[in-house]
Design a protein around this motif. Structure first.
Motif, mmCIF file in Angstrom:
data_model
loop_
_atom_site.group_PDB
_atom_site.id
_atom_site.type_symbol
_atom_site.label_atom_id
_atom_site.label_comp_id
_atom_site.label_asym_id
_atom_site.label_seq_id
_atom_site.Cartn_x
_atom_site.Cartn_y
_atom_site.Cartn_z
ATOM 1 N N UNK A 189 0.832 -1.209 0.000
ATOM 2 C CA UNK A 189 0.000 0.000 0.000
ATOM 3 C C UNK A 189 0.865 1.257 0.000
ATOM 4 N N UNK A 190 1.999 1.203 0.691
ATOM 5 C CA UNK A 190 2.905 2.355 0.729
ATOM 6 C C UNK A 190 3.479 2.621 -0.660
ATOM 7 N N UNK A 191 3.872 1.575 -1.347
ATOM 8 C CA UNK A 191 4.381 1.748 -2.706
ATOM 9 C C UNK A 191 3.291 2.288 -3.621
ATOM 10 N N UNK A 194 2.936 5.925 -3.368
ATOM 11 C CA UNK A 194 3.974 6.616 -4.133
ATOM 12 C C UNK A 194 3.687 6.607 -5.627
ATOM 13 N N UNK A 195 3.222 5.468 -6.145
ATOM 14 C CA UNK A 195 2.904 5.366 -7.573
ATOM 15 C C UNK A 195 1.821 6.377 -7.948
ATOM 16 N N UNK A 196 0.797 6.521 -7.092
ATOM 17 C CA UNK A 196 -0.271 7.475 -7.371
ATOM 18 C C UNK A 196 0.249 8.909 -7.342
ATOM 19 N N UNK A 197 1.136 9.208 -6.394
ATOM 20 C CA UNK A 197 1.682 10.566 -6.284
ATOM 21 C C UNK A 197 2.644 10.907 -7.417
ATOM 22 N N UNK A 198 3.137 9.896 -8.111
ATOM 23 C CA UNK A 198 4.098 10.122 -9.202
ATOM 24 C C UNK A 198 3.447 10.672 -10.460
ATOM 25 N N UNK A 199 2.125 10.708 -10.518
ATOM 26 C CA UNK A 199 1.434 11.266 -11.674
ATOM 27 C C UNK A 199 1.611 10.417 -12.915
ATOM 28 N N UNK A 200 2.116 11.032 -13.982
ATOM 29 C CA UNK A 200 2.264 10.351 -15.268
ATOM 30 C C UNK A 200 3.674 9.801 -15.477
ATOM 31 N N UNK A 201 4.522 9.934 -14.489
ATOM 32 C CA UNK A 201 5.928 9.557 -14.670
ATOM 33 C C UNK A 201 6.134 8.053 -14.540
ATOM 34 N N UNK A 202 7.188 7.550 -15.210
ATOM 35 C CA UNK A 202 7.682 6.214 -14.899
ATOM 36 C C UNK A 202 8.171 6.209 -13.457
ATOM 37 N N UNK A 203 8.164 5.039 -12.816
ATOM 38 C CA UNK A 203 8.563 4.984 -11.415
ATOM 39 C C UNK A 203 9.633 3.923 -11.192
ATOM 40 N N UNK A 292 2.327 0.748 -18.606
ATOM 41 C CA UNK A 292 1.955 -0.588 -18.139
ATOM 42 C C UNK A 292 1.073 -0.476 -16.895
ATOM 43 N N UNK A 293 1.403 0.434 -15.992
ATOM 44 C CA UNK A 293 0.562 0.642 -14.809
ATOM 45 C C UNK A 293 -0.841 1.055 -15.236
ATOM 46 N N UNK A 294 -0.931 1.927 -16.233
ATOM 47 C CA UNK A 294 -2.238 2.338 -16.731
ATOM 48 C C UNK A 294 -3.005 1.160 -17.324
ATOM 49 N N UNK A 295 -2.272 0.252 -17.967
ATOM 50 C CA UNK A 295 -2.928 -0.860 -18.652
ATOM 51 C C UNK A 295 -3.403 -1.947 -17.705
ATOM 52 N N UNK A 296 -2.633 -2.247 -16.639
ATOM 53 C CA UNK A 296 -2.956 -3.414 -15.807
ATOM 54 C C UNK A 296 -3.200 -3.063 -14.345
ATOM 55 N N UNK A 297 -3.024 -1.800 -13.976
ATOM 56 C CA UNK A 297 -3.213 -1.405 -12.590
ATOM 57 C C UNK A 297 -1.920 -1.482 -11.793
ATOM 58 N N UNK A 298 -1.971 -1.030 -10.553
ATOM 59 C CA UNK A 298 -0.791 -1.010 -9.678
ATOM 60 C C UNK A 298 -0.639 -2.363 -8.982
ATOM 61 N N UNK A 299 0.068 -2.385 -7.863
ATOM 62 C CA UNK A 299 0.308 -3.627 -7.135
ATOM 63 C C UNK A 299 -0.954 -4.071 -6.397
ATOM 64 N N UNK A 300 -1.076 -5.379 -6.177
ATOM 65 C CA UNK A 300 -2.259 -5.952 -5.543
ATOM 66 C C UNK A 300 -2.072 -5.935 -4.020
ATOM 67 N N UNK A 313 3.654 -10.779 -9.154
ATOM 68 C CA UNK A 313 2.288 -10.811 -9.662
ATOM 69 C C UNK A 313 2.071 -9.698 -10.679
ATOM 70 N N UNK A 314 2.561 -8.505 -10.371
ATOM 71 C CA UNK A 314 2.458 -7.387 -11.316
ATOM 72 C C UNK A 314 3.116 -7.744 -12.641
ATOM 73 N N UNK A 315 4.297 -8.324 -12.573
ATOM 74 C CA UNK A 315 5.031 -8.660 -13.797
ATOM 75 C C UNK A 315 4.329 -9.751 -14.601
#
Length: 514
Positions: A189-191, A194-203, A292-300, A313-315
């Motif tokens: 959840x912490x990661x 961060x992914x959400x706060x990164x906006x449109x950037x690669x992370x 890829x995050x946009x296509x499949x979502x973030x971490x579960x 799982x993400x990969x």
């Protein structure tokens, strides 16, 4: 050392890309290339052992192979011979070999413009206790991150009282955001925060118990943009399970003769550009493409609340969507591992995560096992073994490419120098007073960028008197790869301080306060 003629039962068959060895069924054979261990083979029931060599691990056409029979014989036996990739037949005498050259192929270049290297990357560092490791990690990120980037540090309600005052030291630095969860949310959840706060950037997901060195972010970027279907790129490490080099699933000591910075530089220069592929990455240091995050979502979060399986799982979801995952074999990141949770809890969480992965992705373990021992991965490990074995003989130095002057006075003490020479017949890349390493009659930015990448150039220094078309090509290639470029009017070239200032100018983090 005997040649194969003394052991007719080991008489090899070589067709230019495949070696077939005869032997007693069950015999164990250790194969070394140029004196460095490469692979362990067992002779099968048909009395044969095969070794495919689709390309030269060293980048040289000619190689010395030594076959050591370690079992299934009355005594250990070493058999040496020389082979040449692409050419059938074996040489009784071991040919004189050139120095190891980095291997690269044109398709490994980044896109044809500078946009990939200019896009913002957000580095996400989740923190839970281990203040000494956290300080080492953040200091290394601030010192060595090049290109447009931001750093998001999130404290997941650490119980160690030292964490809060430690993180306050970094608050107010340009490009750095220090956050804290009001309660412990868990790693995943912490990661995702961060992914959400990164906006449109690669992370980049970066564990707080890591230490990075020069070129780490540049190397990850280049690998990610080597192809449009790359979802993630993971660095290699001294201690990161399947991503450990040179020995898998082990904690690998660094060469005693070198510091970590020197070791990382040597790997950057000599490991080459062949990026092994795996069906997964590792979140200890993993760059993720935003598309890829946009296509499949973030971490579960629900399935992997504390981590240990969430990036796998993400990969796998990315693979199902048609993406691939690479290892940046030339990016070495130091990893303490398990400092936040401890080894026992890490093992327990890992077992729970693996059970979920088995249920969701039944082929996951088999696919990982097959790719871990791919030829490309064996080549990477072999190169790192050879780099480490050579450590006592030299100290790696950053590399400068000089155009329009030889750079002898200004750069000799701080850089390993190469020269780009323009003539009516084209461009040549060489070391001072040596034969050219590369020559082209029709130079363009793509080929010159390939040279910069293949030879791991840290800095380009151009004299204003240099031939203008070649200087323009060099400038374009440098921008494409994110290599700092310095123009100078002094015949001796820019000073070391000027060069370092230019490199610092390209870094996002220079320690300045807002």
């Amino acid at each position: 050392m005997p040649t194969f003629h003394h052991r007719p039962d080991l008489l090899p068959d070589w067709d230019g890309h495949r070696l077939r060895l005869s032997g007693s069924p069950g015999s164990a054979l250790d194969i070394a290339i140029d004196g460095c261990r490469f692979i362990h083979l067992v002779v099968d029931q048909t009395s044969l052992a095969d070794l495919a060599l689709p390309f030269s691990p060293s980048g040289n056409a000619c190689m010395e192979l030594t076959v050591s029979v370690t079992s299934g014989s009355d005594e250990p036996i070493d058999v040496a011979f020389a082979i040449e990739i692409g050419r059938p037949g074996l040489s009784e005498a071991v040919a004189e070999l050139r120095n190891l050259r980095p291997l690269g192929t044109p398709e490994r270049l980044v896109a044809s413009d500078a946009k990939p290297m200019q896009g913002e990357v957000v580095i996400i560092v989740p923190v839970y206790n281990a203040p000494e490791d956290v300080a080492r990690c953040l200091d290394s990120v601030l010192a060595h991150s090049t290109g447009p980037s931001r750093l998001i540090v999130i404290d997941d309600a650490s119980t160690d009282a030292k964490i809060t005052p430690l993180l306050e030291r970094y608050r107010g630095i340009n490009g750095v955001e220090i956050l804290a969860n009001p309660k412990n949310l868990g790693f995943t959840a912490t990661v995702n925060r961060g992914i959400a706060l990164a906006g449109e950037a690669n992370v980049v997901l970066l564990n707080a118990d890591t230490e990075v060195a020069a070129h780490w972010l540049t190397g990850l970027r280049r690998a990610l943009y080597s192809s449009d279907d790359i979802a993630t790129v993971t660095a290699v490490s001294d201690n990161a399970g399947a991503f450990s080099v040179p020995e898998l699933e082990q904690e690998n000591p660094l060469p005693p003769a070198w510091s970590f910075a020197q070791t990382a530089l040597a790997v950057w220069q000599e490991a080459g550009l062949a990026y092994p592929q795996l069906p997964t990455g590792n979140g200890f240091c993993m760059l993720i493409r935003r598309a890829v995050i946009k296509a499949i979502g973030a971490l579960d979060v629900e399935a992997f609340p504390q981590g240990y399986g969430e990036e796998n799982d993400f990969c796998q979801r990315a693979c199902a969507a048609g993406y691939r995952h690479l290892i940046a074999g030339n990016v070495l990141v130091r990893h303490a591992r398990s400092r936040s949770f401890g080894h026992e809890r890490r093992k327990a969480l890992g077992a729970i995560g693996m059970q979920v992965l088995r249920e969701r992705w039944p082929r996951y373990e088999a696919d990982v096992g097959a790719s871990l021992f791919s030829f490309e991965r064996r080549v990477l490990d072999w190169r790192v073994r050879r780099i480490y074995a050579d450590a006592p003989n030299h100290a790696p130095m950053p590399r400068a490419l000089c155009f329009g002057f030889d750079g002898e006075l200004a750069l000799a003490s701080g850089y390993d120098r190469l020269m780009l020479i323009a003539s009516k017949s084209g461009l040549a890349l060489s070391r001072p007073d040596h034969e050219p390493l590369e020559v082209t009659a029709a130079p363009d930015a793509t080929e010159v960028a390939y040279w910069l990448q293949r030879y791991a150039i840290d800095l380009v220094a151009v004299h204003e008197s240099g031939e203008r078309r070649a200087a323009a090509i060099l400038n374009s290639a440098s921008q494409r790869l994110g290599v700092p470029l310095v123009f100078t009017s002094e015949r001796a070239g820019p000073s070391i301080d000027t060069c370092r200032a230019q490199i610092m100018h390209q870094r996002s983090f220079v320690g300045s306060k807002r």
